[in-house]
Design an enzyme around this catalytic site. Structure first.
Site, mmCIF file in Angstrom:
data_model
loop_
_atom_site.group_PDB
_atom_site.id
_atom_site.type_symbol
_atom_site.label_atom_id
_atom_site.label_comp_id
_atom_site.label_asym_id
_atom_site.label_seq_id
_atom_site.Cartn_x
_atom_site.Cartn_y
_atom_site.Cartn_z
ATOM 1 N N ASP A 181 0.849 -1.104 0.010
ATOM 2 C CA ASP A 181 0.091 -0.032 -0.062
ATOM 3 C C ASP A 181 1.067 1.112 -0.233
ATOM 4 O O ASP A 181 1.735 1.360 1.256
ATOM 5 C CB ASP A 181 -0.938 -0.149 1.161
ATOM 6 C CG ASP A 181 -1.752 1.125 1.161
ATOM 7 O OD1 ASP A 181 -1.380 2.420 0.883
ATOM 8 O OD2 ASP A 181 -3.136 1.088 1.587
ATOM 9 N N HIS A 182 1.008 1.940 -0.974
ATOM 10 C CA HIS A 182 2.153 2.927 -1.445
ATOM 11 C C HIS A 182 1.941 4.112 -0.326
ATOM 12 O O HIS A 182 3.034 4.706 -0.017
ATOM 13 C CB HIS A 182 2.317 3.368 -2.686
ATOM 14 C CG HIS A 182 1.333 4.467 -2.919
ATOM 15 N ND1 HIS A 182 -0.017 4.100 -3.439
ATOM 16 C CD2 HIS A 182 1.313 5.955 -2.897
ATOM 17 C CE1 HIS A 182 -0.815 5.314 -3.615
ATOM 18 N NE2 HIS A 182 0.220 6.387 -3.403
ATOM 19 N N HIS A 244 -5.759 2.714 1.345
ATOM 20 C CA HIS A 244 -5.174 4.022 2.077
ATOM 21 C C HIS A 244 -5.630 4.670 3.198
ATOM 22 O O HIS A 244 -5.212 4.544 4.339
ATOM 23 C CB HIS A 244 -5.084 4.909 0.897
ATOM 24 C CG HIS A 244 -4.657 4.446 -0.386
ATOM 25 N ND1 HIS A 244 -3.546 3.431 -0.524
ATOM 26 C CD2 HIS A 244 -4.424 4.813 -1.553
ATOM 27 C CE1 HIS A 244 -3.120 3.142 -1.913
ATOM 28 N NE2 HIS A 244 -3.924 4.045 -2.311
HETATM 29 C C1 BG6 Z 1 -3.977 4.988 -5.887
HETATM 30 C C2 BG6 Z 1 -5.135 5.017 -6.415
HETATM 31 O O1 BG6 Z 1 -3.763 4.036 -5.148
HETATM 32 O O2 BG6 Z 1 -3.776 6.376 -5.136
HETATM 33 C C3 BG6 Z 1 -5.415 6.172 -7.429
HETATM 34 O O3 BG6 Z 1 -5.550 3.691 -7.515
HETATM 35 C C4 BG6 Z 1 -5.027 7.559 -6.524
HETATM 36 O O4 BG6 Z 1 -6.649 6.295 -7.979
HETATM 37 C C5 BG6 Z 1 -3.892 7.487 -5.909
HETATM 38 O O5 BG6 Z 1 -5.325 8.644 -7.404
HETATM 39 C C6 BG6 Z 1 -3.451 8.448 -4.924
HETATM 40 O O6 BG6 Z 1 -2.128 8.373 -4.366
HETATM 41 P P1 BG6 Z 1 -1.376 9.671 -4.159
HETATM 42 O O7 BG6 Z 1 0.029 9.117 -3.564
HETATM 43 O O8 BG6 Z 1 -1.168 10.630 -5.189
HETATM 44 O O9 BG6 Z 1 -2.216 10.262 -2.860
#
Ligand code: BG6
Length: 497
Positions: A181-182, A244
């Protein structure tokens, strides 16, 4: 656990895809350039394309890395020295055995000890067959360590997440599985743990005795972009909330772990999710953006975006109220909102503390106190701001809310990319920032019922904070959404953006 990864082969299944080109290869390049990787490592891109070979892959990767603004000459040398390619065709058993042979050949020719990381940078539908294919070819074990990285989305609901966990556990130990989960790789998200558990001042206030409500906003200015094919079958609940946002809830709400190791931290996060009460239908607001203006530019509504069916009911906004049934949090609402085409990009947690029991200053010119609010901004302009009341000098007697704040960029400059942090952890073997199988199931247990119930999907103009019903969700308890920017604006302070 070593802090420098041992020599290894990093295998990217989906090696010519968007994720590999945009995130994985740039992150590996930076790690390697900054001396975090052993020179005795190889990156093996794997895809179906049988026309491609090592030379063509290096050239593809160079182009992809150049788009990230990296120096072409430095890149060329790095790609030539580190990248290899293998075509897996239709991914049948023979082809996985051939992949195994190619990895063994690389290990032999580069004198590598048999450590392997496999990254499934594939469409989720391909996860089960790839895992089975790898296992049948014996790729789940080696003479060194073998780690498997699984990208999100992890399942589409509780049942599919369970199935995927079962397939994984049939062949891999939980200690080999790195579910990504990045958000967990973002410095500011990791810092939530440090903030809570290294600073006694806040931890002693972190409960129903002092906290009135918690709000989590994950707002995006962007629309669905070119991802309608995926997004329309997912929606904001699957795309953002189950993973997230639920991670942020876990980190804010969890108890103090017994130590800062992967098992202890992940156990507390699972415990927290288990304690969340079933979400009642009237505590959920779904929305879909209509046309509107974002950043002063006219933008189309979701239904007019390329690739979106004209009768789609997919939600691009979710507002929710969660209740956590523990001694610490009972009665404290956790409000969540996330959506696309909101006014601007913002990931912010607002912890609102209770008001003083007696308003001492009401009698002096009728001035009102305001609750203390702690804002934790995770992006952009990462930092913390604690808002509290001060007396405005002079007469008449008046109070004003001011922030005591700290911004990362002032203290530390640029932040590392989340993928660099996570890839390094995979190679080191630290699972703290990865999602445990039980956590994925607990999270789906919570959110799957929302997917199964018929909910209204309210329309909201692009460039606004979502449907009106999302305001009503809070108004029922006398609360309202609050952002640091609003408080700053209200009190005439310059914007922090
Ligand atoms: C991704 C989603 O996991 O996270 C995207 O699939 C979203 O839809 C993105 O735009 C948001 O990530 P960050 O790091 O830009 O907040």
């Amino acid at each position: 656990m070593s802090t420098v990864p041992e020599p290894h082969v990093f295998v990217i299944l989906g090696g010519t895809g968007d994720l590999a080109g945009r995130k994985l290869l740039p992150a590996i390049f930076h790690l390697s350039r900054d001396g975090h990787l052993s020179e005795r490592s190889a990156i093996l891109g794997v895809s179906r394309d049988e026309e491609m070979n090592d030379a063509a892959y290096r050239s593809w990767a160079r182009d992809a890395l150049e788009r990230s603004g990296l120096d072409p000459e430095e890149l060329a040398a790095w790609c030539d020295a580190n990248l290899y390619y293998h075509a897996i065709g239709k991914g049948g058993p023979d082809e996985y055995r051939a992949l195994c042979g190619r990895i063994e050949w690389l290990e032999k020719s580069l004198d590598l000890p048999g450590n392997r990381a496999f990254y499934l940078a594939l469409p989720p539908g391909a996860f089960p067959s790839s895992i089975e294919g790898m296992a049948a070819a014996g790729l789940h074990r080696s003479t060194g360590w073998t780690r498997l990285v699984v990208e999100k989305p992890f399942g589409r609901d509780l049942e599919t997440a369970r199935d995927l966990n079962q397939i994984l556990h049939r062949h891999f130990e939980e200690s080999q599985i790195y579910r990504i989960d990045h958000y967990l790789g973002k410095e500011t998200v990791q810092n939530l743990l440090v903030f809570r558990f290294s600073n006694v001042m806040f931890e002693s206030l972190w409960s129903r005795d002092r906290v009135e409500s918690v709000q989590i906003t994950v707002a995006e200015e962007l629309g669905v972009e070119s991802r309608a094919g995926y997004y329309d079958t997912a929606g904001a609940l699957r795309d953002m909330v189950q993973n997230h946002v639920a991670q942020l809830v876990s980190l804010i709400g969890m108890e103090v772990p017994s130590s800062f190791d992967a098992d202890s931290v992940r156990y507390e996060k699972i415990k927290l999710l288990k304690a969340i009460s079933p979400i009642r239908p009237h505590d959920v607001v779904l929305g879909q953006y209509d046309r509107g203006r974002v950043d002063d530019v006219e933008v189309p509504g979701y239904l007019a975006e390329e690739g979106v069916p004209s009768d789609s009911r997919t939600e691009t906004f979710v507002g929710l109220k969660l209740e956590i049934d523990t001694w610490r949090w009972q009665g404290v609402p956790f409000y969540i909102r996330t959506g696309k085409r909101l006014p601007h990009r913002l990931t912010q947690i607002a912890v609102t503390f209770r008001e003083p029991p007696v308003c001492l200053f009401e009698s002096v010119g009728g001035c009102q106190t305001h609750p203390n609010v702690l804002f934790m901004t995770l992006q952009p302009n990462e930092g913390f701001a604690l808002c509290f009341d001060v007396k405005v000098p002079g007469e008449p007697f008046a109070l004003r809310t001011l922030p005591l704040d700290f911004y990362y960029r002032d203290a530390f400059g640029d932040m590392p990319d989340a993928y660099e942090t996570l890839l390094l952890d995979i190679l080191i073997g630290d699972q703290t920032l990865f999602v445990h199988g039980d956590w994925t199931e607990e999270s789906w247990r919570l959110f799957t019922p929302i997917l199964e119930q018929e909910s209204a999907v309210h329309s909201y103009p692009a460039g606004t904070w979502g449907p009106r019903a999302a305001e009503d969700l809070l108004a029922r308890r006398g609360h309202s959404w609050m952002g640091l920017a609003d408080i700053r604006e209200h009190h005439g302070l310059p914007s922090d953006e």
